[in-house]
Design an enzyme around this catalytic site. Structure first.
Site, PDB file in Angstrom:
ATOM      1  N   ASP A  42       0.835  -1.196   0.000  1.00 30.99           N
ATOM      2  CA  ASP A  42       0.000   0.000   0.000  1.00 30.99           C
ATOM      3  C   ASP A  42       0.868   1.243   0.000  1.00 30.99           C
ATOM      4  O   ASP A  42       1.712   1.425   0.876  1.00 30.99           O
ATOM      5  CB  ASP A  42      -0.922  -0.020   1.230  1.00 30.99           C
ATOM      6  CG  ASP A  42      -2.079   0.940   1.088  1.00 30.99           C
ATOM      7  OD1 ASP A  42      -1.829   2.135   0.792  1.00 30.99           O
ATOM      8  OD2 ASP A  42      -3.231   0.507   1.257  1.00 30.99           O
TER       9      ASP A  42
ATOM     10  N   CYS B 186      -6.365   4.575  -2.538  1.00 31.44           N
ATOM     11  CA  CYS B 186      -6.659   3.176  -2.203  1.00 31.44           C
ATOM     12  C   CYS B 186      -7.975   2.635  -2.744  1.00 31.44           C
ATOM     13  O   CYS B 186      -8.009   1.668  -3.496  1.00 31.44           O
ATOM     14  CB  CYS B 186      -6.687   2.990  -0.680  1.00 31.44           C
ATOM     15  SG  CYS B 186      -5.230   3.562   0.177  1.00 31.44           S
TER      16      CYS B 186
ATOM     17  N   ASP C 242      -1.147  -0.306  -4.660  1.00 31.19           N
ATOM     18  CA  ASP C 242      -2.418   0.336  -5.038  1.00 31.19           C
ATOM     19  C   ASP C 242      -2.250   1.787  -5.496  1.00 31.19           C
ATOM     20  O   ASP C 242      -3.163   2.359  -6.082  1.00 31.19           O
ATOM     21  CB  ASP C 242      -3.450   0.228  -3.902  1.00 31.19           C
ATOM     22  CG  ASP C 242      -2.991   0.905  -2.617  1.00 31.19           C
ATOM     23  OD1 ASP C 242      -1.796   1.272  -2.517  1.00 31.19           O
ATOM     24  OD2 ASP C 242      -3.817   1.052  -1.707  1.00 31.19           O
TER      25      ASP C 242
END
Lengths: 534, 534
Positions: free
Chosen positions: A27, A67, A336
Site C-alpha cells: 500500500d 486506495c 495500489d
C-alpha cells in the site's frame, strides 16, 4: 534489469503449471522505490529476485491514485467510472462482482490476508433484505474469504486478529496498535505518537517480529502451509509502507537523507500551477511535505518500511520454495498507488503525477511458456484492471468479457499473441471528498479528472477546468505543464480523442454475457414473437 | 396549440395541489400521430384536452428508441449507459433504484397497471440469496406494486389477469389473447392471425369493451376509485398501439390510406445509406414496410388503435373529474418510442430518426403555480429520464441527485427558474441483438450509437463507423446525411464535444448522497485518522 541467469534453476518439478495464485499488494508503494525499478540506494533483493524470474512491467498504472477506487478496480477488473466506488469512503455497489465471485464458480475462494479497503454498500444491501448467510458475509467482505482482514487504522478489534495477537504477545491495553505499533519511543523513554511525522525517526514500540508486515507475512505463510496440495488463491495485502510512517527497529534508522533520491520538484511548480494542483498543494499533507525537515525525517523511514517488506517477502519466497509452490503458483506483486513524499510540492497521493499513479507490477508465471520472458522488462501499458483477468486466465476461468474491462497480461508474459495491446493507460480522480473541492468552489459531481498516458504524452482532462499536458519524452519529471500551450493544441485534441474513445468503450451491459447476446440475436420467433411478417 | 381558454374551469376545489400522480405511457406511439402534435386527420381530442390544460413538450426524446432501455430510463431517471439495460433482453441490474424504491421511503407505492418490460436480474439476485419476501417480490417487478402487469405478448397466465378476465367474458381456451385479441375474422368467417400484417384490416375477434386498451383503462379506473382520498401514484401503461397491429371494431376500419400522412422517405435514402441504416433497412420488418400494401394496410389500423386509446383516455378523464382527482393529480402522458411505419424505408423502431426517438410528452399540473402555462407548447428539450425526477419533485421527495440524471420539468411547467436547461437531447442504441450486428460483422460490444440533438442539428456517433449528421432546420425530414460532408466538419466537432461532455457527466458514484460526501469532506480526523501532521 535484463537478467542473463534465466532463473529456472529453482523450478524442480517436471511439470510446471499454475495451480495457485499469490496476489501481493503493498500500500502506497511507488514504483521508483525498488532497486529493480531503479532506486540507487534502496536495495530490494527479494522483489528484484521475483522480477528476475518473471516479467517487470515498467509502465503499470492504477486506475486512480488512491486506495479505494484503485483496489476496487483490481478486485472487479473494471475502471473507476464503471465500478463507481470513486473514492475511499464510497461503498462498492452490490452489483459489482469481485474476484471471489468469479472464483467461486470453480470451487475456489479468494482468501485474504491483510487490507482491501472494501466498503460494503450497506444501504444497498439493506434494501435487498438478504438472508444473513454465507452470501451476505462474502458480499460485505468484497467477495473475499478472510483469513485475516487487516486494514491498518481501524478501531481495535473491529476487523483483524492483530489486536488479539498483539495482546497475546504482551502488548497490553485496549488499543495496542495505537500504543505500540504506531507509537514510538524517544531515547529519553518518552512515548510519542507516530501520527505526528516529527516522530517518524524513533523506533516503533513494537518488536519487528510482531509488526504489521511480519504479522501479515506470518498469516500468509500459515495459510499456504495449511492448504497442502489443494489449490488456492491468496490476496496478500500489506498495509505498509502506508502511513502512519513509523518503523520498528532496525528499519527506523536504516537510511538517512543521503540515501534518498533527489526531490522531484521545481520552484516554478508553485508559480501559477493548474488550479487543481494548486488546491492540492494547499492540503495539509502537501504543506507538511513542502518543508525540508518533514521530507528529511519521513523519506528515510518510508524506505525502511519498504526494506522491511522486502525482507519478509524473502522469507515468503523461501517458504514457497520449500513447499514446492514456486512450481505451481502465479505471483503478482504490485501496489495500489504511490506517495509524493514532497515531490511536486505534494504529500500523499492522488492527482496524476508518476509518483502517485505509476506502481510496481511484477508477474511471475512458473509455467514453461513463460521461460522466454524471465527477467525481462515489458514496456507495454499495464493497468490494475488487468490483475483479475490475468488471474482468471491463469486458472482457465472465462466468460467474463462483458463485464471485465482489463486484459490478461499472460500473453505478454508468455511471449504470445497479445493482439492489439492498449496504446495508452487511463487513470481517474474524484476529488469531491477533498478540501480542493471547497477551494475551487465546485459541486460534488464537478470534481472529476481523467488521465491519458501514451508513449510520449500525459494528458489530463478536468471537469470544467483547463487541461494539463506533459511531454514525458522531454520532460520526464513533469515540470512543464503544456496544457495552455497553443502549439500543443493538436496533441491535446489527439489525447482528448483517446479519452472520448475510452469513455465510449466502458462496459455498462453487465447483466448478460456475450454468449447470451448471441443466443438471442434476432431470435424473437423462438419466444413466440413474430414481427414484420406480411 | 396555444389555447386561449386557460382551462381551469374544471378546477373546483379552493386548494389545488398535487397529492397523486398518474403517469400514463403508451407503447410505440410516435409524436406526430396525435392531433395536438399536428396530425391532420387523426383527431385525438382527449389527449389534446390534456395538452390544453397542461404543457405540451414539443421536443421530447427517449433515451433509446426501443422499449426496454427507454422504460428503464423512465423508471430509474438514468441514461441507458448508466442503468445498463441496453436492449429488451437485458435485465436491469439489482443495484438500480426505480420509482418504487424512491417512493417507498415516503410511504407510497408505484402502482402498476399494464406494461413495464422490466426483466429482473435473476442471476444477480441468485448470487444475493435474498429472502423470498416483499423486497424480493418488489425487486423482480422493477419496484412496482402490480395491480395488473400486462406486457402484451406473454405466455397465457404468466403475468396478467387479462387471460382470466377474457375467459370470464366468454373467450374460452388456453390462450384467448392469441385466439381472440390478436386474431381477426375475415368477412367469410375465417379466423386469421394478427401476427401477419396482411390481416390487420380485419376486426379483432375481441369485443372493443374487452380489448387490451379497454381492460387496462378499467383496471386503472378501478384502482383510482379504490384509493378514495388516500394519495397514490399509478403507472398506467398501455401496450397499444404496439404490434400485433390489429384493432377491434369499429377501430379496425375507421381510417383509410387517404387519412394517413405522406410517407417520409426518399428514393435516394436507399442509395448508399449509412452502414447501420442500410443494415436496418434489410431487417424483415423494414423490408415489409417498404412495400406499399403493408403501409396501406397497417398505417390506418395503427391510427385506429391510437384513436381507441384516446377514446378511453376520455373515459378516464371523466372519472378523474367526477372523483375530484383533476384537482390533486399530476398527469404525465408519454410513450416509450415511436414506429417508422415505412418512413425512411424502415419498420418498427430503433435508430435515431424522429419517428422513433421523438415522443409525445404532456404534463398536467393541477396547482395554481401552473395556471400561467396551461395550453402552452414548450420547446426546450425533455428526455424520458425527466419523468421520475418530475414525479419526485411534485411529491416533495428529494436527495436523489447523486443518482438521477434527468431533471424535474416542474420549473418549466410552473414558469419558474429552471436554471441552465439542457441545450441538447441524447439518445443511445445498442444493436448487439439485431441482425445488423451480423450484417456489419461486429462484436457484441461494438454496436453502440449515440445521438446528440440540438436546436438545429442531429448528430449520430457510431462505434467504429462513420457519423451521421442532419440539418433539421433545412432538412426536417432527415433525408440528407451530412456525416461525410467536409464542410460540416466544424459542426460535427461541436456535436462530438457535446457528446464528450455528456459522457463525462454520467453519474457512477451512486452509493453515497451528496450530503454524505459533504459530511465526510476532509473530515478524516473525525474517524481517528490524522494525516499530514508534523
Amino acid at each position: 534489469m535484463k537478467n542473463t541467469d534465466r532463473g529456472s534453476e529453482h523450478l524442480s518439478k517436471p511439470e510446471r503449471r499454475i495451480r495457485n495464485v499469490l496476489y501481493i499488494m503493498s500500500d502506497q508503494l511507488r514504483a521508483d522505490h525498488l532497486s529493480c525499478y531503479g532506486h540507487p540506494r534502496l536495495e530490494t533483493p527479494n522483489i528484484d529476485w521475483l522480477a528476475s524470474r518473471g516479467v517487470l512491467f515498467d509502465r503499470a498504472y492504477v486506475t486512480s491514485g488512491v486506495c479505494g477506487p484503485s483496489r476496487m478496480s483490481s478486485y472487479t477488473g473494471r475502471y473507476m467510472s464503471s465500478h463507481g466506488a470513486t473514492w475511499n469512503h464510497v461503498p462498492l455497489s452490490v452489483s459489482e462482482l469481485t474476484m471471489g465471485d468469479y472464483l467461486c464458480g470453480s470451487g475456489l475462494k479468494a482468501a485474504l490476508v491483510g487490507k482491501t479497503h472494501v466498503k460494503p454498500d450497506l444501504s444497498g444491501l439493506d434494501r435487498l433484505k438478504m438472508e444473513n448467510d454465507d452470501s451476505y458475509t462474502r458480499l460485505i467482505k468484497g467477495g473475499f474469504s478472510e483469513v485475516d482482514r487487516y486494514d491498518g487504522h481501524a478501531p481495535p478489534g473491529a476487523e483483524s486478529g492483530y489486536g488479539g495477537y498483539l495482546r497475546a504477545h504482551g502488548y497490553a491495553g485496549d488499543d495496542p496498535w495505537n500504543d505500540y505499533v504506531v507509537s514510538g519511543e524517544r531515547p529519553d523513554g518518552e512515548v510519542v505518537s507516530g501520527w505526528s511525522m516529527r516522530n517518524a525517526k524513533y523506533p516503533a514500540r513494537v518488536a519487528e517480529a510482531h509488526s504489521e508486515t511480519a504479522y501479515t507475512t506470518d498469516q500468509a505463510i500459515h495459510y499456504i502451509q495449511q492448504q497442502g496440495d489443494a489449490p488456492w488463491v491468496l490476496h496478500l495485502s500489506y498495509i505498509k509502507p502506508h502511513w502512519p510512517f513509523i518503523a520498528p527497529a532496525p528499519y527506523h534508522d536504516m537510511y538517512g537523507i543521503e540515501d534518498c533520491t533527489p526531490l522531484i520538484r521545481a520552484d516554478h511548480e508553485r508559480d501559477n500551477p493548474h488550479p487543481v494542483v494548486a488546491a492540492y498543494q494547499q492540503h495539509r499533507e502537501s504543506l507538511a511535505f513542502a518543508r525540508d525537515e518533514v521530507v528529511e525525517t519521513v523519506r528515510p523511514v518510508y524506505m525502511g518500511l519498504i526494506k522491511q517488506l522486502d525482507d519478509h517477502l524473502g522469507r515468503l519466497w523461501e517458504e514457497l520454495k520449500r513447499l514446492g509452490r514456486l512450481d505451481d503458483t502465479l505471483i503478482i506483486f504490485t501496489s495500489d498507488h504511490g506517495d509524493y513524499m514532497g515531490d511536486h510540492w505534494l504529500g500523499e497521493k492522488e492527482l496524476f503525477f508518476e509518483q502517485s499513479v505509476r506502481v510496481p507490477y511484477i508477474v511471475y508465471d512458473p509455467s514453461g511458456e513463460a521461460d522466454a520472458t524471465r527477467g525481462t522488462v515489458e514496456k507495454r501499458f499495464t493497468e490494475c484492471v488487468d490483475t483479475l483477468p490475468t488471474i482468471l486466465d491463469a486458472l482457465g476461468i472465462g466468460g467474463y468479457d462483458h463485464r471485465i474491462e482489463g486484459k490478461s497480461v499472460l500473453p505478454l508474459v508468455r511471449n504470445g499473441d497479445a493482439g492489439d495491446w492498449r496504446t495508452f493507460a487511463v487513470s481517474e480522480l474524484d476529488y469531491a471528498y477533498r478540501g480542493a473541492r471547497h477551494t475551487l468552489a465546485r459541486k460534488p459531481d464537478e470534481c472529476r479528472g481523467w488521465m491519458i498516458r501514451t508513449e510520449r504524452w500525459k494528458y489530463i482532462e478536468w471537469s470544467g477546468l483547463p487541461c494539463q499536458l506533459y511531454d514525458l519524452e522531454n520532460d520526464p519529471n513533469e515540470f512543464h505543464d503544456l496544457g495552455s500551450s497553443p502549439e500543443h493544441a493538436g496533441v491535446q485534441d489527439e489525447m482528448k480523442a483517446h479519452l472520448f474513445e475510452w469513455l465510449k468503450s466502458l462496459k455498462s451491459r453487465t447483466t448478460v454475457s456475450y454468449q447470451q447476446v448471441e443466443d438471442k440475436t434476432d431470435n424473437d420467433s423462438k419466444f413466440g414473437v413474430h414481427i414484420g411478417i406480411w
